[in-house]
Design a protein around this motif. Sequence first.
Motif, PDB file in Angstrom:
ATOM      1  N   LEU A 149      -6.598  -4.728  -0.804  1.00  0.00           N
ATOM      2  CA  LEU A 149      -5.178  -5.074  -0.878  1.00  0.00           C
ATOM      3  C   LEU A 149      -4.848  -6.261   0.019  1.00  0.00           C
ATOM      4  O   LEU A 149      -4.020  -7.103  -0.333  1.00  0.00           O
ATOM      5  CB  LEU A 149      -4.316  -3.866  -0.510  1.00  0.00           C
ATOM      6  CG  LEU A 149      -4.336  -2.720  -1.526  1.00  0.00           C
ATOM      7  CD1 LEU A 149      -3.603  -1.508  -0.981  1.00  0.00           C
ATOM      8  CD2 LEU A 149      -3.750  -3.162  -2.855  1.00  0.00           C
ATOM      9  N   LEU A 181       0.831  -1.198   0.000  1.00  0.00           N
ATOM     10  CA  LEU A 181       0.000   0.000   0.000  1.00  0.00           C
ATOM     11  C   LEU A 181       0.869   1.252   0.000  1.00  0.00           C
ATOM     12  O   LEU A 181       1.799   1.360   0.800  1.00  0.00           O
ATOM     13  CB  LEU A 181      -0.901  -0.017   1.238  1.00  0.00           C
ATOM     14  CG  LEU A 181      -1.830   1.166   1.457  1.00  0.00           C
ATOM     15  CD1 LEU A 181      -3.093   0.705   2.155  1.00  0.00           C
ATOM     16  CD2 LEU A 181      -1.190   2.281   2.250  1.00  0.00           C
ATOM     17  N   ALA A 199      -7.372  -0.668   1.894  1.00  0.00           N
ATOM     18  CA  ALA A 199      -6.674  -1.741   2.620  1.00  0.00           C
ATOM     19  C   ALA A 199      -7.374  -3.101   2.551  1.00  0.00           C
ATOM     20  O   ALA A 199      -6.693  -4.121   2.360  1.00  0.00           O
ATOM     21  CB  ALA A 199      -6.426  -1.335   4.069  1.00  0.00           C
TER      22      ALA A 199
END
Length: 92
Positions: free
Chosen positions: A62, A41, A59
């Motif tokens: 990911l 990230l 997030a």
Amino acid sequence: MPHVIHAKRRNAVFHVQVIHALAQDENERTMWVATCDDLHLVTEHASYDGLIDRVWEIAPELAEYNQPGIDIATMRLRFEFEDSAQNHPIAL
């Protein structure tokens, strides 16, 4: 062969590094930047609160992609802000 179901990893904690940096443009504006190696990230925003919202926005996706088996409903993020004397006038 029996079908095996693997339990998801619950309560995973990811460390997000946050810095307040001078943007590399002619306006000399500052940006908040967040990085997390485990999630791959990197993102930025003009405000700290906006940055936190942006990190939480990306997030979970990911985590699913870069950390298979994570239970994103229970994942946690630990934000760590680092600052330096260069960002502040210091009277010596």
